[in-house]
Design an enzyme around this catalytic site. Structure first.
Site: not given
Length: 295
Positions: A118, A139, A151, A189
């Site tokens: 991540s 991800h 992702e 993130n």
């Protein structure tokens, strides 16, 4: 692509294995711990039963999904004959580099090597592999069987061909892939973790309590879950790790983790996984209920 290996039977690994198996792929689920494998398979079975009870899948779907998963405790044995390996181990850079060095020795040079990281650099991971053009980030979001986003992160050397294969593969899983470039935290993130960290700072500064902060964000900002509850669900240790990666990568104090988060992780209060975080999940059924609402 027909055969997929997933390394790590934890929350993300078993979710990824579940998703591929449910979509007809043969999945080799790999973990060095038999206990972790058993727990992962139990989680998959429980989540399938919940989906069956809701009428979203049939009993035949349940049986086929379970049959499609084969468990291994040895990486070398597990990756034989695979088209794609997805690493979903703990968010620790040294561990991931060690796994990819082993994959480089055990896999065909045609095997695509993906990581579910991540936050950790895809380029850094690819640097320990022969033919780094085949290394890419996938991800997935938690819970994997339900959340649509993937992702797809291109490292510096990731090829166009591999990127397109993974984008198309994600669509076959019923996901929505979004291509992003390799910078700390990627997109999800880089935006989410500063918000969670700011919510923790708000609590640390005694502006408001846990439930009050979460209520403001749920009712005022239309978030399905407050940032502190979400942090518990992700794992406070994972949140801290991601913030540290971004803080180190950008050298910007705005990514520095709140002291309260650091102390909670040191004290072993990691959220749902430990039974206590910003909320108390001491009763196992409470934790199961929180997780089950997504499945």
């Amino acid at each position: 692509m027909k055969t997929i290996a997933v390394i790590g039977a934890g929350t993300m690994g078993n979710g990824i294995a579940h998703t591929f198996a449910q979509n007809g792929f043969t999945v080799k689920l790999i973990d060095i711990s038999e206990k972790a494998l058993d727990k992962g398979m139990d989680t998959i079975a429980s989540n399938l039963d919940r989906m069956l009870a809701k009428g979203s899948i049939s009993q035949e779907d349940v049986a086929k999904t379970i049959t499609n998963i084969i468990a291994y405790t040895d990486i070398k044995d597990g990756v034989v004959g695979t088209d794609l390996v997805i690493e979903a181990a703990t968010e620790n850079v040294d561990l991931k580099l060690a796994i990819f060095k082993q994959l480089n020795e055990s896999c065909s040079h045609n095997t695509i090597l993906a990581t579910n990281t991540s936050s950790i650099s895809i380029t850094q991971i690819g640097a320990v592999v022969t033919h780094p053009e085949r290394v890419i980030g996938m991800h997935f979001m938690n819970p994997v069987p339900i959340m649509q986003l993937v992702e797809v992160i291109r490292g510096y050397n990731t090829s166009d061909e591999v990127t397109q294969i993974i984008m198309q593969l994600s669509e076959k899983l019923g996901k929505v892939p979004v291509e992003v470039n390799d910078y700390p935290g990627f997109v999800a993130n880089r935006i989410l973790m500063p918000m969670i960290n700011e919510a923790i700072e708000t609590l640390y500064n005694k502006v408001a309590g846990v439930s009050e902060i979460d209520t403001v964000m749920k009712l005022g900002m239309a978030h399905p879950m407050g940032p502190l509850q979400l942090a518990d669900f992700i794992g406070l240790d994972v949140c801290l790790s991601i913030l540290n990666v971004m803080h180190d990568g950008f050298k910007n104090p705005k990514y520095a983790p709140c002291p309260l988060l650091v102390n909670m992780v040191r004290a072993g209060k990691l959220g749902i996984k430990s039974g206590e975080g910003f909320y108390n999940y001491a009763e196992s059924k409470k934790a199961e209920k929180v997780s089950a609402q997504f499945i």
